[in-house]
Design a protein around this motif. Structure first.
Motif, PDB file in Angstrom:
ATOM      1  N   ILE A 157      16.531   8.186  -9.829  1.00 19.14           N
ATOM      2  CA  ILE A 157      15.777   7.103 -10.474  1.00 19.14           C
ATOM      3  C   ILE A 157      14.721   6.565  -9.516  1.00 19.14           C
ATOM      4  CG2 ILE A 157      15.994   4.718 -11.262  1.00 19.14           C
ATOM      5  CD1 ILE A 157      18.535   5.447 -12.652  1.00 19.14           C
ATOM      6  N   GLU A 215      13.077   8.144  -7.263  1.00 19.26           N
ATOM      7  CA  GLU A 215      11.918   9.053  -7.241  1.00 19.26           C
ATOM      8  C   GLU A 215      11.065   8.872  -8.497  1.00 19.26           C
ATOM      9  OE1 GLU A 215      12.689  13.115  -6.345  1.00 19.26           O
ATOM     10  OE2 GLU A 215      13.066  12.666  -4.221  1.00 19.26           O
ATOM     11  N   GLU A 216      11.717   8.708  -9.622  1.00 15.58           N
ATOM     12  CA  GLU A 216      10.961   8.489 -10.865  1.00 15.58           C
ATOM     13  C   GLU A 216      10.125   7.220 -10.771  1.00 15.58           C
ATOM     14  OE1 GLU A 216      11.244   9.975 -14.057  1.00 15.58           O
ATOM     15  OE2 GLU A 216      13.008  11.285 -13.931  1.00 15.58           O
ATOM     16  N   VAL A 231       8.988   5.724  -8.048  1.00 16.34           N
ATOM     17  CA  VAL A 231       7.877   5.864  -7.100  1.00 16.34           C
ATOM     18  C   VAL A 231       6.760   6.692  -7.726  1.00 16.34           C
ATOM     19  CG1 VAL A 231       7.213   6.907  -4.908  1.00 16.34           C
ATOM     20  CG2 VAL A 231       9.282   5.498  -5.058  1.00 16.34           C
ATOM     21  N   GLN A 232       7.162   7.766  -8.376  1.00 17.20           N
ATOM     22  CA  GLN A 232       6.151   8.584  -9.049  1.00 17.20           C
ATOM     23  C   GLN A 232       5.373   7.754 -10.069  1.00 17.20           C
ATOM     24  OE1 GLN A 232       7.469  12.383 -10.698  1.00 17.20           O
ATOM     25  NE2 GLN A 232       6.188  12.047 -12.492  1.00 17.20           N
ATOM     26  N   GLU A 233       6.112   6.987 -10.851  1.00 13.19           N
ATOM     27  CA  GLU A 233       5.460   6.166 -11.877  1.00 13.19           C
ATOM     28  C   GLU A 233       4.526   5.135 -11.255  1.00 13.19           C
ATOM     29  OE1 GLU A 233       5.231   6.414 -14.985  1.00 13.19           O
ATOM     30  OE2 GLU A 233       4.616   4.447 -15.723  1.00 13.19           O
TER      31      GLU A 233
END
Lengths: 167, 443
Positions: A36, A38-39, A41-43
């Motif tokens: 979660i 990583e998701e 940070v990507q977002e």
């Protein structure tokens, strides 16, 4: 801080290399879930990239941090973190292993922090992980310094209660 | 911060525990590449949920429920345009909105049943057993998969069966009968609740909604006239730290004098504002978001993730209850004595339906009467039966900004064109009986 000249694009890769690791650590601290985190940070980077008016040069980190914090609330209006099922199982297995090995006091402290109401949790993490002052926390979260003090006070009391009860 | 150093919540303990938690975490090149790829992808306009405009003359639409989509990863990128269905010119806005809710006048109830393949024959037989049902629609199996997010399907996708009834009693009877049949996973209804008489008399024939650009609008359903009321921010404006801030939910006061609205996405729990129907500046009236006016019109329920609030509409003294879960949608029971809530999904455990008692001054958690099945949206039938709607978040990148309530999603674009869809992709459209022909063609 400098105003970004019109037309100058955000260099996303450079920003990522400068800020992604501290943001990812913050996200892991907030959620306890690497997938979660990583998701989130990507977002955050994607939102920065798509921002109609990107933050001023030098203000990117604050923008990204605030986005990550908001995303961490798991608020239905803001974030639907959907893990792939295989990842679910992997993460859960990791968590189960970790739970066996790391049932120590530190883990209990972190779990107690994560169980706080979202705003209290934010304040505690920004104070004790990011080492921000009341005024800096207030600015980062868009709160008044007075309400930061209140949140911190309540959070400390709740943590003391919960951790004492576990002893 | 005067705790002695040995207490478990001392500054040192907190600091050390948090730093230990972050140790060894590094952003990988793989994450960088994923991020760059995601940023390079064309922008998909996030699905905008709209509107909860409660007052339509003598009826209030409590829930309009449809389906749901396949949750297979492979289908995600095939859908380019999540927006849909152009239906009306601006001048016909009121008529079009009214037509979307087929409940005015005669009571018509739409029942949807989500059943697995094994249960389908039994359910169809039951529905067809006598003349109670007017119609049965079997949805495309592919459209239903995500209805059961989190539930095993063993490769057999369930189907949705929709049935229309002439009156709520028939629907309830059939629902009670089929709910226990093998293979029935969830039921939901599109129905029309009767507003208490003392409220009806005062409610104007007006609807409040949020336009695609974030403009709060009011629409007179009798004349079809619409006007702009207030603009808080544009959903596409991401220049503010932490993302855009815009109105994402609107509800009318019982007497029609005020529009309550909340904004997305504040840090913390958010606030509920009210603005006079005649215009002016909004004022904050409650903590929390997603304001729902109680059936008697006197209280406002709002959700603030881990808080549930009930605030009198004409005074101070809000009651609140802290819960462990993060609350999403709220729905008052018809008698105003209970509040149902769904929890948000997203890494904090499975979605649930929660139930609370409200005695006029105090909120308490109720365990009795809580439905077993999870749902992303809750509503009540006029006689007090709690509906939940199955549905799960969609497993794709855009799920990061989606709303999880699979109600009809309506919005009005900048040109005043009404758009609608169920779920979050164009492929979510499922045939629904009772839609006006202009809409049905696109479903």
């Amino acid at each position: 801080m400098a105003v970004r000249p019109p037309g100058q694009e955000v260099d996303l890769e450079a920003l990522f290399r400068a800020h992604a690791t501290p943001l990812l650590r913050l996200a892991v601290v907030l959620t306890g879930n690497p997938a979660i985190a990583e998701e989130m940070v990507q977002e955050a980077f994607v939102r920065l990239h798509r921002a109609g008016r990107p933050p001023a040069i030098g203000a990117e980190r604050a923008y990204l941090r605030r986005t990550v914090i908001n995303l961490s609330h798991g608020h239905h209006r803001h974030l639907r973190v959907v893990r792939r099922r295989s990842e679910d199982r992997r993460v859960e297995a990791d968590a189960a292993d970790a739970a066996v090995v790391r049932r120590d006091e530190q883990q209990r402290v972190v779990e107690a922090i994560r169980s706080l109401p979202a705003r209290q949790r934010d304040c505690i993490v920004l104070r004790f992980y990011e080492d921000l002052s009341d005024a800096e926390i207030a600015e980062a979260l868009g709160l008044s310094p007075g309400s930061v003090k209140t949140h911190l006070h309540r959070a400390r009391a709740a943590l003391a209660d919960r951790l004492e009860a576990l002893r | 911060m005067n705790e002695a150093p040995h207490t478990p919540a001392s500054d040192d303990h907190l600091r050390r525990a948090l730093h230990e938690e972050a140790k060894g975490v590094e952003a990988s090149d793989e994450l960088l590449h994923r991020t760059l790829a995601a940023a390079a992808r064309p922008v998909a306009r996030p699905p905008r949920r709209i509107l909860a405009a409660a007052a339509v003359a003598s009826v209030a639409v409590v829930a309009a429920v449809t389906l749901i989509r396949d949750d297979g990863d492979e289908k995600v990128d095939a859908v380019d345009d999540p927006t849909t269905t152009t239906t009306t010119a601006p001048a016909e806005l009121g008529d079009a909105l009214l037509a979307l809710f087929p409940c005015e006048g005669a009571e018509v109830v739409q029942l949807s049943l989500f059943v697995d393949a094994d249960g389908r024959a039994a359910v169809e037989a039951s529905l067809a057993a006598d003349d109670r049902t007017l119609d049965v629609t079997v949805a495309e199996p592919e459209a239903v998969g995500a209805a059961l997010a989190g539930q095993p399907t063993d490769g057999v996708l369930p189907v949705a069966i929709g049935a229309t009834f002439a009156n709520p009693d028939d629907e309830l009877a059939v629902r009670a009968e089929v709910a226990d049949l093998p293979g029935v996973i969830a039921t939901s209804t599109t129905d029309c609740a009767t507003v208490p008489p003392d409220v009806v008399a005062e409610r104007p024939n007006v609807i409040a909604l949020v336009r695609d650009d974030g403009m709060l609008m009011v629409v007179d359903l009798a004349s079809g006239e619409s006007r702009e009321l207030y603009h808080h921010g544009d959903p596409d404006d991401t220049s503010r730290e932490g993302g855009p801030y815009y109105i994402d939910f609107a509800e009318l006061s019982a007497d029609g004098r005020w529009v309550y609205f909340s904004t997305c996405c504040e840090p913390a729990v958010g606030n509920t504002y009210r603005i006079a129907m005649s215009g002016g500046e909004p004022e904050i009236v409650a903590q929390g978001a997603y304001p729902r006016v109680s059936p008697d019109g006197r209280s406002l329920a709002t959700s603030g993730c881990q808080f549930l609030y009930v605030t009198p509409v004409d005074g101070d003294g809000s009651a609140h209850l802290e819960v462990d879960e993060c609350i999403a949608h709220l729905a008052w029971s018809p008698d105003g004595r209970q509040l149902a809530a769904t929890t948000a999904s997203g890494g904090t455990g499975p979605r649930q339906v929660l139930l609370f008692d409200w005695d006029g001054s105090r909120l308490t958690r109720a365990e009795q009467g809580k439905p077993d099945n999870p749902g992303s949206f809750v509503s009540w039938t006029p006689d007090g039966i709690l509906n939940t709607v199955a549905g799960g978040p969609v497993d794709d990148d855009r799920a990061l900004s989606q709303d999880a309530s699979y109600q009809w999603i309506l919005w009005v674009d900048e040109a005043g064109v009404v758009r609608q869809q169920a779920g979050h992709e164009a492929s979510d459209r499922t045939p629904i009986d009772g839609l006006p022909p202009a809409l049905a063609a696109d479903w």
